[in-house]
Enzyme design. Structure first.
Site, PDB file in Angstrom:
ATOM      1  N   MET A 168       0.841  -1.201   0.000  1.00  0.00           N
ATOM      2  CA  MET A 168       0.000   0.000   0.000  1.00  0.00           C
ATOM      3  C   MET A 168       0.869   1.240   0.000  1.00  0.00           C
ATOM      4  SD  MET A 168      -1.375   0.134   3.935  1.00  0.00           S
ATOM      5  CE  MET A 168      -2.003  -1.526   3.882  1.00  0.00           C
ATOM      6  N   ASP A 169       0.264   2.335  -0.439  1.00  0.00           N
ATOM      7  CA  ASP A 169       0.936   3.615  -0.424  1.00  0.00           C
ATOM      8  C   ASP A 169       1.020   4.113   1.027  1.00  0.00           C
ATOM      9  OD1 ASP A 169       1.870   6.078  -1.919  1.00  0.00           O
ATOM     10  OD2 ASP A 169       0.266   6.888  -0.684  1.00  0.00           O
ATOM     11  N   LYS A 170       2.087   4.840   1.336  1.00  0.00           N
ATOM     12  CA  LYS A 170       2.275   5.326   2.697  1.00  0.00           C
ATOM     13  C   LYS A 170       1.394   6.537   3.005  1.00  0.00           C
ATOM     14  CE  LYS A 170       6.000   7.716   3.573  1.00  0.00           C
ATOM     15  NZ  LYS A 170       5.469   9.052   3.968  1.00  0.00           N
ATOM     16  N   THR A 189      -2.515   6.628   3.828  1.00  0.00           N
ATOM     17  CA  THR A 189      -3.014   5.268   4.000  1.00  0.00           C
ATOM     18  C   THR A 189      -2.592   4.729   5.352  1.00  0.00           C
ATOM     19  OG1 THR A 189      -2.884   4.919   1.613  1.00  0.00           O
ATOM     20  CG2 THR A 189      -3.123   2.958   2.989  1.00  0.00           C
TER      21      THR A 189
END
Length: 560
Positions: A449-451, A454
């Site tokens: 996942m994107d940081k 998120t």
């Protein structure tokens, strides 16, 4: 910053490959290339759950070349006959659907919405009437017999006959309860294909035959209530999907060649036309920026939590919000072909991609329902014929089996749960392509996942200050604050928040100017200062002033 080489690691990045979000530009491209379901669509009144899908597959499927040429959108009560089958006429398909107790007509989005509202209203009315007469019958019995008699009604009237007023009230409750179900049950009986509708109607009819009007009315009312609640839950999912339409404004401010402007319905804007998007406005159509610069909130489409700077040549999407600056945009897609429109269609069609558990439940119900029907017949006939049992007693037990073993709850529970999850996700900005994908996380072994936004809050803050060239931390912050004093950029908010935290006075710089994709520059106390990205520093001839080890340490910590 000042030309003495000091630099704050503050970047206003352009919207290129550095842009981040929960969905990247690649995801948007995938959506834009999504294939639409091709074929003729029909609105089917009465298509509320997997049971009706199964019926239509059995009845309509053979007429169109097989059930593989049918697709269903239960949320919108839509059946699509896919291209490639035997291609019967639309009138013939409508006539075939009518034999199932449902009605169909060619798909029209506006008419379908009105028809769905009317169908739900009709279900609600008949359910309320059934419940009202059931309650009136029970209240009459309570008045006539008292509390003890009211409790005793659950075991019948014994030897005494039910008063005619009470019979009339319960009979009316039965009539309203089975009114919308009876056509489907009759269709099922004619095809020798028992379903839950037939099971319930048989149980009600059997109870009437035994003189148990209270039991018959109770079954009819609660079955009608369950069907209404199912339609209501599907309607909520439909409303959640419809709410996505509100993301894009209905009109666009079109700029004509003679310089005049006019508000035009977004659906009427031609590809290639130019339109104006002011600061704070939602963008009505997909397009390309041809003039101006700003920062756009793309969270509704890409999931990016931070504003994305836009300048000439950058793409923008319908439904996103222009945060600052005025943009002139050239429309690259019609309103019906934007990324947002494709997302809405994708969510609307999601229910046709059924989860494995839905498919299993539907197959199980097709076998289970006839088996229950056969068992009920055996219970009603075998004991009286073989061992001389009482006909009334065993017939009553057979009816009890039909009610208890009805797969209604089993068949309804799974699709309603799937629809509820799709709807709840849509309301919270998470778009799932169908029931099959709701189950997928259960088999997930790794998650990427994107940081930003998120696993973080998506709200930047000043993590550290590294003064260079003999300047103090406070002087460095004062100059950064001066440049960002009137900016609405998320990084500006972070710097100003740090200023308030440290109790520093906020004084705006003079002659401040935004350099798109680079940063800011201006004057403070007669001195030229600037603030921006590494690229901006290189252009200023100061790119080598930041020690390599410090740069690596900042980047290694995940800071901007």
């Amino acid at each position: 910053m000042p030309h003495d080489g000091a630099k704050n690691a503050h970047d206003h990045p352009p919207s290129d490959d550095d842009a981040c979000g929960s969905c990247g530009s690649g995801n948007v491209a995938q959506l834009a290339q999504a294939d639409a379901i091709e074929g003729r669509s029909f609105h089917v009144s009465g298509l509320d759950c997997a049971e009706e899908v199964s019926i239509l597959n059995r009845v309509v499927g053979p007429e169109v070349g097989g059930r593989e040429y049918l697709a269903f959108d239960v949320i919108n009560a839509r059946m699509t006959v896919l291209d490639g089958g035997t291609n019967p006429s639309s009138d013939k398909i409508i006539d075939i659907v009518a034999t199932t107790g449902m009605t169909a007509k060619p798909w029209d989005a506006e008419d379908a919405s009105a028809d769905q509202a009317a169908h739900l209203k009709k279900q609600k009315l008949f359910t309320m009437l059934s419940g009202s007469f059931w309650a009136a019958g029970f209240a009459f019995h309570l008045i006539e017999t008292g509390i003890a008699g009211a409790i005793g009604i659950f075991s019948g009237h014994g030897e005494s006959a039910m008063p005619m007023v009470e019979v009339a009230l319960f009979a009316t409750a039965i009539l309203f309860g089975v009114w919308l179900v009876a056509p489907k049950a009759w269709s099922s009986a004619r095809r020798f294909s028992p379903d839950m509708n037939l099971l319930m109607v048989v149980a009600v009819a059997g109870a009437i035959g035994l003189g148990e009007f209270f039991e018959a009315a109770t079954v009819a009312f609660f079955f009608s209530l369950s069907l209404y609640l199912e339609s209501w839950s599907v309607g909520r999912a439909r409303n959640a999907v419809s709410a996505l339409l509100d993301l894009a404004p209905p009109t666009a401010r079109v700029l004509y060649d003679d310089g005049s402007e006019a508000d035009v319905p977004a659906a009427a804007v031609a590809v290639g036309a130019r339109f104006i998007v002011r600061g704070g406005d939602r963008i009505p159509l997909d397009g390309e920026v041809v003039d101006g610069a700003g920062a756009v909130d793309q969270a509704p489409i890409t999931g990016e939590s931070a504003l994305v700077p836009k300048e000439t040549g950058d793409d923008v999407y319908a439904g996103t919000i222009n945060g600052e600056g005025t943009l002139t945009v050239r429309a690259t897609k019609a309103a019906s072909d934007t990324v947002l429109s494709k997302i809405i269609r994708m969510v609307g069609d999601a229910h046709s991609r059924r989860a494995e558990v839905e498919q299993w439940v539907a197959k199980f119900a097709r076998i289970y329902t006839p088996v229950v029907m056969v068992l009920a017949i055996l219970i009603a006939l075998v004991p009286p014929l073989v061992v001389g049992g009482d006909w009334g007693f065993w017939f009553y037990n057979a009816l009890v089996l039909l009610v208890i073993a009805c797969p209604c709850a089993l068949v309804i529970s799974t699709p309603v749960s799937i629809v509820a999850s799709l709807a709840a996700s849509a309301r919270n900005g998470v778009l799932i392509k169908g029931g099959a994908y709701v189950e997928a996380p259960g088999r997930t072994t790794a998650l990427a996942m994107d940081k930003t936004g998120t696993i973080t809050m998506g709200e930047p803050e000043v993590a550290a200050i590294y003064p260079l060239g003999g300047i103090t931390e406070r002087d460095l912050m004062a100059r950064a604050i001066a440049l960002e004093a009137r900016s609405s950029h998320p990084l500006a908010h972070a710097i100003l928040a740090r200023a308030e935290q440290d109790g520093m006075q906020i004084t705006a710089a003079d002659e401040t100017r935004t350099v798109p994709g680079r940063g800011l520059e201006g004057e403070l106390d007669g001195q030229s200062i600037w603030l921006g990205s590494d690229r901006f520093a290189e252009e200023k001839g100061l790119g080598g002033d930041i020690p390599t080890d410090l740069r690596d340490r900042i980047e290694g910590a995940g800071s901007t």
